[in-house]
Design a protein around this motif. Structure first.
Motif, PDB file in Angstrom:
ATOM      1  N   GLU A 241      41.961  30.413 -19.113  1.00  0.00           N
ATOM      2  CA  GLU A 241      44.004  30.793 -18.138  1.00  0.00           C
ATOM      3  C   GLU A 241      43.536  32.551 -18.822  1.00  0.00           C
ATOM      4  OE1 GLU A 241      47.019  28.662 -17.300  1.00  0.00           O
ATOM      5  OE2 GLU A 241      45.470  27.323 -16.656  1.00  0.00           O
ATOM      6  N   ILE A 242      43.945  32.274 -20.043  1.00  0.00           N
ATOM      7  CA  ILE A 242      44.634  33.309 -21.138  1.00  0.00           C
ATOM      8  C   ILE A 242      43.176  34.640 -21.064  1.00  0.00           C
ATOM      9  CG2 ILE A 242      45.024  34.497 -23.323  1.00  0.00           C
ATOM     10  CD1 ILE A 242      45.817  32.111 -24.093  1.00  0.00           C
ATOM     11  N   LEU A 243      41.894  34.405 -21.005  1.00  0.00           N
ATOM     12  CA  LEU A 243      40.920  35.609 -20.680  1.00  0.00           C
ATOM     13  C   LEU A 243      41.008  36.064 -19.586  1.00  0.00           C
ATOM     14  CD1 LEU A 243      38.152  36.170 -21.921  1.00  0.00           C
ATOM     15  CD2 LEU A 243      36.783  34.145 -20.507  1.00  0.00           C
ATOM     16  N   ILE A 244      40.806  35.284 -18.079  1.00  0.00           N
ATOM     17  CA  ILE A 244      41.113  36.054 -16.586  1.00  0.00           C
ATOM     18  C   ILE A 244      42.204  36.637 -16.836  1.00  0.00           C
ATOM     19  CG2 ILE A 244      41.627  35.108 -14.969  1.00  0.00           C
ATOM     20  CD1 ILE A 244      40.125  32.049 -15.398  1.00  0.00           C
ATOM     21  N   GLU A 245      43.482  35.936 -17.143  1.00  0.00           N
ATOM     22  CA  GLU A 245      45.190  36.624 -17.538  1.00  0.00           C
ATOM     23  C   GLU A 245      44.478  38.963 -18.005  1.00  0.00           C
ATOM     24  OE1 GLU A 245      48.136  36.752 -15.671  1.00  0.00           O
ATOM     25  OE2 GLU A 245      48.708  38.341 -16.854  1.00  0.00           O
ATOM     26  N   GLN A 246      44.087  38.224 -19.212  1.00  0.00           N
ATOM     27  CA  GLN A 246      44.101  39.370 -19.820  1.00  0.00           C
ATOM     28  C   GLN A 246      42.747  40.519 -19.371  1.00  0.00           C
ATOM     29  OE1 GLN A 246      44.182  39.629 -24.000  1.00  0.00           O
ATOM     30  NE2 GLN A 246      46.153  38.145 -23.760  1.00  0.00           N
ATOM     31  N   LEU A 247      41.495  39.868 -18.847  1.00  0.00           N
ATOM     32  CA  LEU A 247      40.836  40.812 -18.234  1.00  0.00           C
ATOM     33  C   LEU A 247      41.145  41.193 -16.953  1.00  0.00           C
ATOM     34  CD1 LEU A 247      37.747  41.836 -19.024  1.00  0.00           C
ATOM     35  CD2 LEU A 247      36.843  39.616 -17.615  1.00  0.00           C
ATOM     36  N   GLY A 248      41.715  40.329 -16.394  1.00  0.00           N
ATOM     37  CA  GLY A 248      42.460  40.917 -14.677  1.00  0.00           C
ATOM     38  C   GLY A 248      43.297  41.747 -15.611  1.00  0.00           C
ATOM     39  N   ARG A 249      44.633  41.655 -15.647  1.00  0.00           N
ATOM     40  CA  ARG A 249      44.646  42.897 -16.257  1.00  0.00           C
ATOM     41  C   ARG A 249      44.143  44.301 -17.184  1.00  0.00           C
ATOM     42  NH1 ARG A 249      49.832  42.155 -14.980  1.00  0.00           N
ATOM     43  NH2 ARG A 249      49.944  40.042 -14.755  1.00  0.00           N
ATOM     44  N   ARG A 250      43.691  44.806 -17.670  1.00  0.00           N
ATOM     45  CA  ARG A 250      42.615  45.393 -18.564  1.00  0.00           C
ATOM     46  C   ARG A 250      41.827  46.082 -17.220  1.00  0.00           C
ATOM     47  NH1 ARG A 250      39.268  43.540 -22.742  1.00  0.00           N
ATOM     48  NH2 ARG A 250      37.661  43.552 -21.895  1.00  0.00           N
ATOM     49  N   ASN A 251      41.760  45.752 -16.128  1.00  0.00           N
ATOM     50  CA  ASN A 251      40.568  45.728 -15.117  1.00  0.00           C
ATOM     51  C   ASN A 251      41.769  46.003 -13.599  1.00  0.00           C
ATOM     52  OD1 ASN A 251      38.500  45.223 -16.683  1.00  0.00           O
ATOM     53  ND2 ASN A 251      37.296  43.896 -14.877  1.00  0.00           N
ATOM     54  N   HIS A 252      42.677  45.854 -13.831  1.00  0.00           N
ATOM     55  CA  HIS A 252      43.693  46.247 -12.520  1.00  0.00           C
ATOM     56  C   HIS A 252      42.873  45.649 -11.797  1.00  0.00           C
ATOM     57  CE1 HIS A 252      44.887  48.904 -15.409  1.00  0.00           C
ATOM     58  NE2 HIS A 252      43.549  49.947 -15.280  1.00  0.00           N
ATOM     59  N   PHE A 253      42.898  44.203 -11.712  1.00  0.00           N
ATOM     60  CA  PHE A 253      42.394  43.147 -10.653  1.00  0.00           C
ATOM     61  C   PHE A 253      43.764  42.748 -10.016  1.00  0.00           C
ATOM     62  CE2 PHE A 253      37.477  42.571 -11.582  1.00  0.00           C
ATOM     63  CZ  PHE A 253      37.472  43.717 -11.511  1.00  0.00           C
ATOM     64  N   LEU A 254      44.106  43.519  -9.580  1.00  0.00           N
ATOM     65  CA  LEU A 254      45.912  42.878  -9.470  1.00  0.00           C
ATOM     66  C   LEU A 254      45.875  42.253  -8.151  1.00  0.00           C
ATOM     67  CD1 LEU A 254      47.656  45.239 -11.762  1.00  0.00           C
ATOM     68  CD2 LEU A 254      46.967  43.049 -11.957  1.00  0.00           C
ATOM     69  N   ILE A 255      46.940  40.961  -7.817  1.00  0.00           N
ATOM     70  CA  ILE A 255      47.950  41.640  -6.384  1.00  0.00           C
ATOM     71  C   ILE A 255      49.104  41.465  -6.218  1.00  0.00           C
ATOM     72  CG2 ILE A 255      45.417  39.714  -5.452  1.00  0.00           C
ATOM     73  CD1 ILE A 255      47.034  37.606  -6.255  1.00  0.00           C
ATOM     74  N   LYS A 256      49.693  41.192  -5.305  1.00  0.00           N
ATOM     75  CA  LYS A 256      51.003  41.009  -4.702  1.00  0.00           C
ATOM     76  C   LYS A 256      51.575  41.248  -5.741  1.00  0.00           C
ATOM     77  CE  LYS A 256      52.669  40.157  -1.159  1.00  0.00           C
ATOM     78  NZ  LYS A 256      52.387  39.676   0.579  1.00  0.00           N
ATOM     79  N   GLY A 257      52.537  41.598  -6.222  1.00  0.00           N
ATOM     80  CA  GLY A 257      53.772  40.508  -7.020  1.00  0.00           C
ATOM     81  C   GLY A 257      53.345  41.527  -8.974  1.00  0.00           C
ATOM     82  N   ASN A 258      52.096  42.378  -8.544  1.00  0.00           N
ATOM     83  CA  ASN A 258      51.514  42.153  -9.897  1.00  0.00           C
ATOM     84  C   ASN A 258      51.118  41.117 -11.334  1.00  0.00           C
ATOM     85  OD1 ASN A 258      50.494  44.553 -11.874  1.00  0.00           O
ATOM     86  ND2 ASN A 258      53.107  43.731 -13.138  1.00  0.00           N
ATOM     87  N   LEU A 259      50.740  40.488  -9.906  1.00  0.00           N
ATOM     88  CA  LEU A 259      49.789  39.412 -10.749  1.00  0.00           C
ATOM     89  C   LEU A 259      48.268  39.119 -10.530  1.00  0.00           C
ATOM     90  CD1 LEU A 259      51.288  36.184  -8.533  1.00  0.00           C
ATOM     91  CD2 LEU A 259      51.793  37.040 -10.822  1.00  0.00           C
ATOM     92  N   VAL A 260      47.742  38.823 -11.861  1.00  0.00           N
ATOM     93  CA  VAL A 260      46.537  39.025 -11.884  1.00  0.00           C
ATOM     94  C   VAL A 260      45.313  38.121 -10.560  1.00  0.00           C
ATOM     95  CG1 VAL A 260      44.254  38.139 -13.356  1.00  0.00           C
ATOM     96  CG2 VAL A 260      45.941  39.558 -14.491  1.00  0.00           C
ATOM     97  N   ASP A 261      44.374  38.571  -9.947  1.00  0.00           N
ATOM     98  CA  ASP A 261      43.945  37.968  -8.952  1.00  0.00           C
ATOM     99  C   ASP A 261      42.451  37.132  -9.739  1.00  0.00           C
ATOM    100  OD1 ASP A 261      42.120  37.701  -7.168  1.00  0.00           O
ATOM    101  OD2 ASP A 261      41.730  39.121  -6.044  1.00  0.00           O
ATOM    102  N   THR A 262      43.285  35.949 -10.121  1.00  0.00           N
ATOM    103  CA  THR A 262      42.765  35.180 -10.907  1.00  0.00           C
ATOM    104  C   THR A 262      40.854  34.677 -10.248  1.00  0.00           C
ATOM    105  OG1 THR A 262      42.863  33.616 -10.184  1.00  0.00           O
ATOM    106  CG2 THR A 262      44.564  34.348 -11.480  1.00  0.00           C
ATOM    107  N   GLN A 263      40.701  35.058  -9.115  1.00  0.00           N
ATOM    108  CA  GLN A 263      39.525  34.776  -8.556  1.00  0.00           C
ATOM    109  C   GLN A 263      38.264  35.497  -8.679  1.00  0.00           C
ATOM    110  OE1 GLN A 263      38.033  32.992  -5.266  1.00  0.00           O
ATOM    111  NE2 GLN A 263      39.800  30.983  -4.605  1.00  0.00           N
ATOM    112  N   ARG A 264      39.074  37.086  -8.035  1.00  0.00           N
ATOM    113  CA  ARG A 264      37.960  38.253  -8.464  1.00  0.00           C
ATOM    114  C   ARG A 264      37.466  38.243 -10.079  1.00  0.00           C
ATOM    115  NH1 ARG A 264      39.506  44.306  -7.534  1.00  0.00           N
ATOM    116  NH2 ARG A 264      37.927  45.660  -7.977  1.00  0.00           N
TER     117      ARG A 264
END
Ligand SMILES: Nc1nc2c(ncn2[C@@H]2O[C@H](COP(=O)(O)OP(=O)(O)OP(=O)(O)O)[C@@H](O)[C@H]2O)c(=O)[nH]1
Ligand SMILES: [Mg+2]
Length: 280
Positions: A241-264
């Motif tokens: 979960e930490i890996l996905i969260e941090q990688l998603g943020r770094r890649n700007h893979f975000l969805i509404k509410g500034n949340l990480v798009d965990t699927q993508r």
């Protein structure tokens, strides 16, 4: 006496005696095995055990057909280690190739010719039928193109690309039969969470198609301690979960509410794994 093979479509065996399109894929493949003189079982060099279809091997044995293990995608592994593994597992005869990078063509063609001569059942046909089987995405169609030097068979990064059978002439007297990738029936009928993880890990389901990508990332991270953390340079301490969260943020893979798009983000991780960018 040397057997001479002649090629003519009149002399090739009947492949489609019944309404094949109505028959399930494993049946189609067993039909191909039945008409083959030699069967190439294409395995992914990274996952020899996981891509062996033991059910198909039973059919091959029952029908008394010769199998050649084709260890493909050797460009992605250490060839010396692969050889040791193949010997240890007694995958005889085996041939190591990379259909994509062009390794091992001569050796494989030589082996096909030897086994074709030894095993051709009905000499009146004079054409050796070489069935090519294997799990989805192991590179069966790429192998055919590699051997023939033509874009004869359709290939794709997507698993499950080849739908029907296709026959392609390799040389005078040798016919290659491409088949759709098959999973053992027992995996296919009741897909468990364990199978899903395996499919993601060995690319039977490609990153864009995997069900439950977060679950697959979690199992990959757990099975390979430290590997993903060091590739992405993220200190996740084994927590996907930490890996996905941090990688998603770094890649700007975000969805509404500034949340990480965990699927993508998970699909990206699976893609990097399946393409062997992240590897052991
Ligand atoms: N790195 C690497 N990739 C390969 C090799 N051979 C095939 N591939 C890749 O594996 C993917 C699947 O190749 P296909 O030839 O379509 O596989 P297939 O076994 O026919 O797949 P299905 O028809 O879906 O069962 C493609 O992205 C190929 O480029 C290889 O030797 N090395
Ligand atoms: Mg194919």
């Amino acid at each position: 006496m040397r057997v001479r093979y002649l090629f003519s479509s009149r002399k090739t065996r009947q492949i489609d005696p019944f309404n094949q399109h109505k028959i399930a894929v494993p049946k189609q493949v067993s039909e191909i095995i039945r008409i083959s003189d030699v069967v190439l079982e294409v395995l992914d060099a990274r996952f020899l055990d996981e891509t062996r279809n033991k059910e198909m091997e039973v059919i091959i044995k029952e029908l008394n057909k010769k199998v050649i293990y084709v260890l493909n995608k050797a460009d992605l592994v250490d060839i010396v280690k692969l050889k040791e593994e193949a010997e240890r597992k007694e995958l005889f005869p085996y041939v190591i190739i990379s259909a994509k990078k062009g390794i091992g063509k001569g050796t494989l063609i030589e082996r096909i010719k030897i086994e074709a001569k030894r095993n051709i059942k009905d000499k009146t046909f004079k054409i050796a039928h070489i069935g090519i089987i294997g799990y989805p995405n192991t590179g069966k169609s790429t192998l055919i193109n590699f051997l023939t030097g033509r874009k004869a068979a359709g290939t794709s990064r997507q698993a499950g690309f080849t739908k029907g059978k296709k026959q392609i002439r390799l040389s005078k007297g040798i016919l290659l039969l491409d088949t759709p990738g098959v999973l053992p029936e027992k995996e296919n009928s009741q897909v468990s969470t364990k199978d899903l993880k395996k499919y993601g890990r060995i690319s039977v389901e490609t990153y864009d198609k995997v069900r439950d990508p977060e679950l697959i990332v979690d199992s990959l991270v757990k099975a390979n301690p430290g590997l993903f953390e060091s590739y992405y340079k993220i200190d996740a301490r084994g927590d996907s979960e930490i890996l996905i969260e941090q990688l998603g943020r770094r890649n700007h893979f975000l969805i509404k509410g500034n949340l990480v798009d965990t699927q993508r983000t998970s699909r990206l991780i699976i893609k990097d794994w399946q393409e062997s960018k992240v590897k052991k």
